[in-house]
Motif scaffolding. Structure first.
Motif, PDB file in Angstrom:
ATOM      1  N   THR A   1       0.847  -1.201   0.000  1.00 55.92           N
ATOM      2  CA  THR A   1       0.000   0.000   0.000  1.00 55.92           C
ATOM      3  C   THR A   1       0.877   1.244   0.000  1.00 55.92           C
ATOM      4  N   ARG A   2       0.297   2.338  -0.531  1.00 57.33           N
ATOM      5  CA  ARG A   2       1.011   3.615  -0.574  1.00 57.33           C
ATOM      6  C   ARG A   2       0.042   4.726  -0.184  1.00 57.33           C
ATOM      7  N   GLU A   3       0.570   5.802   0.383  1.00 58.63           N
ATOM      8  CA  GLU A   3      -0.251   6.933   0.780  1.00 58.63           C
ATOM      9  C   GLU A   3      -0.727   7.700  -0.451  1.00 58.63           C
ATOM     10  N   VAL A   4      -1.922   8.267  -0.367  1.00 56.11           N
ATOM     11  CA  VAL A   4      -2.440   9.097  -1.459  1.00 56.11           C
ATOM     12  C   VAL A   4      -1.906  10.513  -1.306  1.00 56.11           C
ATOM     13  N   ARG A   5      -1.988  11.297  -2.404  1.00 55.09           N
ATOM     14  CA  ARG A   5      -1.587  12.696  -2.354  1.00 55.09           C
ATOM     15  C   ARG A   5      -2.594  13.479  -1.522  1.00 55.09           C
ATOM     16  N   ALA A   6      -2.117  14.303  -0.621  1.00 53.59           N
ATOM     17  CA  ALA A   6      -3.003  15.026   0.281  1.00 53.59           C
ATOM     18  C   ALA A   6      -3.878  16.034  -0.446  1.00 53.59           C
ATOM     19  N   LYS A   7      -3.362  16.652  -1.529  1.00 56.82           N
ATOM     20  CA  LYS A   7      -4.099  17.748  -2.174  1.00 56.82           C
ATOM     21  C   LYS A   7      -5.326  17.285  -2.931  1.00 56.82           C
ATOM     22  N   ASP A   8      -5.341  16.031  -3.438  1.00 58.62           N
ATOM     23  CA  ASP A   8      -6.496  15.581  -4.223  1.00 58.62           C
ATOM     24  C   ASP A   8      -6.904  14.140  -3.941  1.00 58.62           C
ATOM     25  N   SER A   9      -6.284  13.495  -2.961  1.00 55.60           N
ATOM     26  CA  SER A   9      -6.600  12.104  -2.580  1.00 55.60           C
ATOM     27  C   SER A   9      -6.329  11.117  -3.705  1.00 55.60           C
ATOM     28  N   ARG A  10      -5.526  11.521  -4.691  1.00 55.16           N
ATOM     29  CA  ARG A  10      -5.178  10.607  -5.773  1.00 55.16           C
ATOM     30  C   ARG A  10      -4.090   9.642  -5.311  1.00 55.16           C
ATOM     31  N   GLY A  11      -4.216   8.406  -5.763  1.00 53.12           N
ATOM     32  CA  GLY A  11      -3.210   7.418  -5.417  1.00 53.12           C
ATOM     33  C   GLY A  11      -2.285   7.145  -6.582  1.00 53.12           C
ATOM     34  N   ARG A  12      -1.137   6.596  -6.281  1.00 56.48           N
ATOM     35  CA  ARG A  12      -0.248   6.106  -7.328  1.00 56.48           C
ATOM     36  C   ARG A  12      -0.493   4.610  -7.462  1.00 56.48           C
ATOM     37  N   HIS A  13      -0.359   4.098  -8.673  1.00 60.38           N
ATOM     38  CA  HIS A  13      -0.713   2.706  -8.924  1.00 60.38           C
ATOM     39  C   HIS A  13       0.146   1.755  -8.092  1.00 60.38           C
ATOM     40  N   THR A  14      -0.419   1.265  -6.991  1.00 61.87           N
ATOM     41  CA  THR A  14       0.254   0.229  -6.215  1.00 61.87           C
ATOM     42  C   THR A  14       0.128  -1.108  -6.931  1.00 61.87           C
ATOM     43  N   THR A  15      -1.091  -1.402  -7.427  1.00 62.39           N
ATOM     44  CA  THR A  15      -1.326  -2.606  -8.215  1.00 62.39           C
ATOM     45  C   THR A  15      -1.165  -2.256  -9.686  1.00 62.39           C
ATOM     46  N   THR A  16      -0.256  -2.909 -10.373  1.00 58.42           N
ATOM     47  CA  THR A  16       0.014  -2.585 -11.774  1.00 58.42           C
ATOM     48  C   THR A  16      -0.458  -3.678 -12.726  1.00 58.42           C
ATOM     49  N   HIS A  17      -0.971  -4.775 -12.196  1.00 60.63           N
ATOM     50  CA  HIS A  17      -1.473  -5.851 -13.050  1.00 60.63           C
ATOM     51  C   HIS A  17      -2.560  -6.608 -12.275  1.00 60.63           C
ATOM     52  N   ARG A  18      -3.390  -7.347 -13.017  1.00 61.92           N
ATOM     53  CA  ARG A  18      -4.455  -8.119 -12.374  1.00 61.92           C
ATOM     54  C   ARG A  18      -3.870  -9.295 -11.607  1.00 61.92           C
ATOM     55  N   GLN A  19      -4.492  -9.577 -10.469  1.00 56.49           N
ATOM     56  CA  GLN A  19      -4.067 -10.720  -9.670  1.00 56.49           C
ATOM     57  C   GLN A  19      -5.285 -11.498  -9.201  1.00 56.49           C
ATOM     58  N   LEU A  20      -5.182 -12.812  -9.222  1.00 61.61           N
ATOM     59  CA  LEU A  20      -6.237 -13.691  -8.740  1.00 61.61           C
ATOM     60  C   LEU A  20      -5.789 -14.290  -7.420  1.00 61.61           C
ATOM     61  N   LEU A  21      -6.573 -14.034  -6.361  1.00 62.34           N
ATOM     62  CA  LEU A  21      -6.227 -14.484  -5.022  1.00 62.34           C
ATOM     63  C   LEU A  21      -7.288 -15.440  -4.500  1.00 62.34           C
ATOM     64  N   LYS A  22      -6.860 -16.506  -3.822  1.00 62.59           N
ATOM     65  CA  LYS A  22      -7.785 -17.476  -3.242  1.00 62.59           C
ATOM     66  C   LYS A  22      -7.928 -17.210  -1.754  1.00 62.59           C
ATOM     67  N   HIS A  23      -9.178 -16.939  -1.338  1.00 61.35           N
ATOM     68  CA  HIS A  23      -9.447 -16.665   0.072  1.00 61.35           C
ATOM     69  C   HIS A  23      -9.477 -17.978   0.857  1.00 61.35           C
ATOM     70  N   PRO A  24      -9.051 -17.965   2.113  1.00 60.15           N
ATOM     71  CA  PRO A  24      -9.072 -19.195   2.928  1.00 60.15           C
ATOM     72  C   PRO A  24     -10.449 -19.841   3.030  1.00 60.15           C
ATOM     73  N   ASP A  25     -11.513 -19.050   2.904  1.00 60.62           N
ATOM     74  CA  ASP A  25     -12.871 -19.601   2.983  1.00 60.62           C
ATOM     75  C   ASP A  25     -13.324 -20.229   1.674  1.00 60.62           C
ATOM     76  N   GLY A  26     -12.512 -20.122   0.630  1.00 60.56           N
ATOM     77  CA  GLY A  26     -12.830 -20.795  -0.629  1.00 60.56           C
ATOM     78  C   GLY A  26     -13.190 -19.896  -1.793  1.00 60.56           C
ATOM     79  N   GLY A  27     -13.478 -18.628  -1.543  1.00 60.04           N
ATOM     80  CA  GLY A  27     -13.810 -17.717  -2.628  1.00 60.04           C
ATOM     81  C   GLY A  27     -12.567 -17.208  -3.339  1.00 60.04           C
ATOM     82  N   LEU A  28     -12.775 -16.663  -4.536  1.00 57.47           N
ATOM     83  CA  LEU A  28     -11.683 -16.089  -5.311  1.00 57.47           C
ATOM     84  C   LEU A  28     -11.884 -14.581  -5.413  1.00 57.47           C
ATOM     85  N   LEU A  29     -10.772 -13.847  -5.428  1.00 52.73           N
ATOM     86  CA  LEU A  29     -10.839 -12.395  -5.537  1.00 52.73           C
ATOM     87  C   LEU A  29      -9.869 -11.922  -6.616  1.00 52.73           C
ATOM     88  N   ILE A  30     -10.367 -11.072  -7.513  1.00 54.02           N
ATOM     89  CA  ILE A  30      -9.539 -10.488  -8.568  1.00 54.02           C
ATOM     90  C   ILE A  30      -9.246  -9.042  -8.204  1.00 54.02           C
TER      91      ILE A  30
END
Length: 263
Positions: free
Chosen positions: A132-161
């Protein structure tokens, strides 16, 4: 199942796939300067068109002085759609969000850079999976922390993109999808005096009457006009592209026939 698309940036009439085969879309918006109801209308229209279930996630509730009023504003955009107040930084609202991550189902996170998607993921999984990265204070804009799609498997069995932040949402939807996203305006249109009412200057317009009463905001009506115009223009460009492709194929067929007339 479903496919979430937006129009590619620029003049090219092509779709860009945001996610496919998802059950639920977490539409994430921060309650700081990222808060923008008109942007949420676009996200909702894109999601309704895809067939996925939208869940609106209003993050950074700890930074808002009146998060409940902001939630009510967003609720009015799509009655019946879940709207959750969340603070990923503090951890409030995460349990309600986790309830939508069911075994055998896929969830996608969509929102702008700096909305807090990575922090939400870390809370949902109970560990620091995403940087994670802090957003700019003047406009709350963020810099791209995530630069590509990722598929994550939750311990309860669901998937998150997880998706990179979306800065621009050019719609790739039909007029019917816009009408479905603005159900309040579309339902009133049936009460207009004229069947082909454009809801602009016609007498006996039920939509304009609702605006005058304050039942529908002028900003929402203008947003409806804008998105409907985009959908109609897209349909026109798609038709032109289809005609060009058909002509190209016929040229190939005629050329092949000239070279092999007996075949």
């Amino acid at each position: 199942k479903s496919i979430l698309c937006r129009k590619c940036a620029g003049d090219t009439t092509e779709a860009q796939v945001v996610a496919a085969n998802v059950d639920t879309a977490f539409l994430v918006m921060g309650l700081d300067r990222d808060f923008n109801p008109r942007r949420m209308e676009r996200l909702l229209t894109m999601t309704f068109d895809s067939g996925a279930l939208p869940v609106i996630v209003l993050n950074k509730a700890d930074l808002s002085a009146d998060g409940e009023s902001q939630r009510q504003v967003i609720e009015q955009l799509s009655p019946g759609t879940p709207v959750l107040l969340v603070s990923a930084r503090v951890g409030t609202g995460i349990g309600a969000l986790r309830s939508f991550m069911r075994k055998g189902e896929t969830v996608v996170l969509i929102g702008s850079s700096g909305a807090g998607k990575s922090t939400i993921i870390n809370r949902l999984f109970g560990e620091e999976l995403m940087r994670t990265r802090e957003v700019r204070a003047k406009d709350s804009r963020g810099r791209h922390t995530t630069t590509h799609r990722q598929l994550l498997k939750h311990p309860d069995g669901g998937l998150l993109i997880d998706n990179p932040g979306i800065r621009e949402i050019q719609l790739w939807v039909s007029e019917e999808s816009v009408a479905g996203s603005f159900a309040d305006i579309h339902s009133l249109a049936g009460s207009c005096r004229f069947r082909d009412c454009s809801h602009e200057t016609e007498p006996g317009c039920a939509v304009l009457s609702a605006v005058r009463r304050g039942a529908i905001s002028e900003a929402r009506l203008q947003s409806y006009y804008k998105l409907l115009k985009e959908a109609r223009y897209l349909a026109l460009k798609q038709d032109e592209s289809a005609q060009r492709e058909q002509k190209r194929r016929w040229k190939i067929i005629h050329k092949a026939f000239r070279h092999n007339p007996k075949s």
